[in-house]
Design a protein around this motif. Sequence first.
Motif, PDB file in Angstrom:
ATOM      1  N   ASP A   6       0.966  -1.207   0.159  1.00 54.35           N
ATOM      2  CA  ASP A   6      -0.015  -0.119   0.076  1.00 54.35           C
ATOM      3  C   ASP A   6       0.877   1.271   0.102  1.00 54.35           C
ATOM      4  O   ASP A   6       1.657   1.662   0.936  1.00 54.35           O
ATOM      5  CB  ASP A   6      -1.074  -0.072   1.227  1.00 54.35           C
ATOM      6  CG  ASP A   6      -1.785   0.964   1.285  1.00 54.35           C
ATOM      7  OD1 ASP A   6      -2.475   1.405   0.113  1.00 54.35           O
ATOM      8  OD2 ASP A   6      -2.236   1.601   2.193  1.00 54.35           O
ATOM      9  N   GLU A  49      -0.949  -0.520  -6.016  1.00 54.27           N
ATOM     10  CA  GLU A  49      -1.881   0.236  -6.683  1.00 54.27           C
ATOM     11  C   GLU A  49      -1.347   1.359  -7.590  1.00 54.27           C
ATOM     12  O   GLU A  49      -0.236   1.714  -7.456  1.00 54.27           O
ATOM     13  CB  GLU A  49      -2.792   1.091  -5.895  1.00 54.27           C
ATOM     14  CG  GLU A  49      -4.023  -0.014  -5.193  1.00 54.27           C
ATOM     15  CD  GLU A  49      -5.189   0.769  -4.431  1.00 54.27           C
ATOM     16  OE1 GLU A  49      -5.433   1.719  -4.814  1.00 54.27           O
ATOM     17  OE2 GLU A  49      -5.189   0.473  -3.367  1.00 54.27           O
ATOM     18  N   LYS A  73      -9.487   2.002  -9.001  1.00 58.25           N
ATOM     19  CA  LYS A  73     -11.095   2.020  -9.033  1.00 58.25           C
ATOM     20  C   LYS A  73     -11.595   0.656  -8.883  1.00 58.25           C
ATOM     21  O   LYS A  73     -12.548   0.469  -8.227  1.00 58.25           O
ATOM     22  CB  LYS A  73     -11.578   2.934 -10.164  1.00 58.25           C
ATOM     23  CG  LYS A  73     -11.286   4.401 -10.106  1.00 58.25           C
ATOM     24  CD  LYS A  73     -11.981   5.145 -11.361  1.00 58.25           C
ATOM     25  CE  LYS A  73     -11.534   6.587 -11.079  1.00 58.25           C
ATOM     26  NZ  LYS A  73     -12.171   7.373 -12.371  1.00 58.25           N
ATOM     27  N   ASN A  76     -11.047  -1.366  -5.612  1.00 56.29           N
ATOM     28  CA  ASN A  76     -11.951  -0.832  -4.524  1.00 56.29           C
ATOM     29  C   ASN A  76     -13.304  -1.501  -4.637  1.00 56.29           C
ATOM     30  O   ASN A  76     -14.025  -1.609  -3.818  1.00 56.29           O
ATOM     31  CB  ASN A  76     -12.003   0.738  -4.647  1.00 56.29           C
ATOM     32  CG  ASN A  76     -10.893   1.419  -4.135  1.00 56.29           C
ATOM     33  OD1 ASN A  76     -10.176   0.578  -3.394  1.00 56.29           O
ATOM     34  ND2 ASN A  76     -10.657   2.706  -4.528  1.00 56.29           N
ATOM     35  N   GLN A  77     -13.611  -1.734  -6.000  1.00 56.20           N
ATOM     36  CA  GLN A  77     -15.039  -2.376  -6.093  1.00 56.20           C
ATOM     37  C   GLN A  77     -15.132  -3.894  -5.709  1.00 56.20           C
ATOM     38  O   GLN A  77     -16.188  -4.186  -5.392  1.00 56.20           O
ATOM     39  CB  GLN A  77     -15.412  -2.199  -7.684  1.00 56.20           C
ATOM     40  CG  GLN A  77     -15.812  -0.917  -8.091  1.00 56.20           C
ATOM     41  CD  GLN A  77     -15.787  -0.785  -9.718  1.00 56.20           C
ATOM     42  OE1 GLN A  77     -15.697  -1.938 -10.219  1.00 56.20           O
ATOM     43  NE2 GLN A  77     -16.122   0.598 -10.270  1.00 56.20           N
ATOM     44  N   LYS A  84     -10.913   0.563   6.203  1.00 53.00           N
ATOM     45  CA  LYS A  84      -9.760   1.364   5.068  1.00 53.00           C
ATOM     46  C   LYS A  84      -8.586   1.784   5.970  1.00 53.00           C
ATOM     47  O   LYS A  84      -8.785   2.859   6.634  1.00 53.00           O
ATOM     48  CB  LYS A  84     -10.310   2.391   4.430  1.00 53.00           C
ATOM     49  CG  LYS A  84     -11.237   2.244   3.286  1.00 53.00           C
ATOM     50  CD  LYS A  84     -10.374   1.373   2.014  1.00 53.00           C
ATOM     51  CE  LYS A  84      -9.650   2.042   1.450  1.00 53.00           C
ATOM     52  NZ  LYS A  84      -8.833   1.264   0.450  1.00 53.00           N
ATOM     53  N   ASP A  89      -5.498  -2.590   3.882  1.00 56.71           N
ATOM     54  CA  ASP A  89      -5.344  -2.442   2.364  1.00 56.71           C
ATOM     55  C   ASP A  89      -4.141  -3.207   1.973  1.00 56.71           C
ATOM     56  O   ASP A  89      -4.227  -4.045   1.019  1.00 56.71           O
ATOM     57  CB  ASP A  89      -4.983  -0.917   1.936  1.00 56.71           C
ATOM     58  CG  ASP A  89      -6.159  -0.144   2.129  1.00 56.71           C
ATOM     59  OD1 ASP A  89      -7.326  -0.752   2.274  1.00 56.71           O
ATOM     60  OD2 ASP A  89      -6.246   1.194   2.013  1.00 56.71           O
TER      61      ASP A  89
END
Length: 332
Positions: A6, A49, A73, A76-77, A84, A89
């Motif tokens: 992360d 990411e 994006k 995250n879905q 969070k 993460d």
Amino acid sequence: MYLGIDVHKRYAQVAVMDEAGKIVEEVRVENANLDELAQRYAGAQAVLEATSNYYHIHDTLSEHLDVTVAHPKKINQIADTDKKTDRVDAKELARMLRLNSVPESYVPTEEVREARALVRGRQTLVENRTKYANKVHGLLSDHGITEDVKPLTVEGRESLRGLSIPMPFDTLLESYLDLIESLTEEIQKLDETIEECAGSLKETQLLMTIPGVSYYTALTIYAELGGIDRFDGDKEVVSYVGLNPVIRESGDSRIEGGISKRGSGRVRWLLVQAANTAVHTSNDEYLSRFYDRLASRKNSQKAIVAAARKMLVSIYHMLDRGEAYDPPGVTA
């Protein structure tokens, strides 16, 4: 081993997971020291990411690890957590990597990165110049000056410098005009570099064979699309740029709405401008016939957007085949 990383501006939270799904190490590492961690787990898989500063970190880690870049994006879905925090993460990234369920993001080559830096840098300068031009118009409006002035032209700036307005607004006006002048000079310098860059790449040389596509438009399209081989076909490219129509189906009805407008708005705008030039100025028979046929049934705006979409389809096949623009009835 699977490393979930992360990444933040100065540090990264790392979770290391083994084949059985057990976390064997959690550590916070300064970004400058990630190389040491990568060497310790050399040969392992890692995921991070696509953040604003991921290029350098990706390149550093790739010397020792098999690195995947996750689409922020999309991840995250589908991430299996409502919490969070950095630790959560990082562990979630490691878990998804172990399960081979990471939605991957495209990692551009050094060549594409350089092109993106140039065209996006130019866009920033243009936006800043426009901001100061708007400040000039606002200042004049505040003093009841309604005559049409163009602060972006040399003549316009000379005319504005001859105006008589009270202190301190005259000083402000002079400052805005100086900034506009300075930004214009920087944009012109950058244009020379962009033209040189576009002339050196085979992809942009091909794109410039299209009527209405300048060196700047060509380099922007190349920079934003990246490697054409990452797309499965022309429909995927059209969807990536956001020129695909939104289809709504319900029962036996099918309604075609406006375009999705995903992806780079700058590329869409440039393609529409290029299509306008091809149709109305450059006499591109291929696109002109297509545009005229649609414009007779729909409005001209929808027709020109459809022409831009058709141009993008041609661009995909040109780059995919390494061919210059040469549709039926058109001499490139």
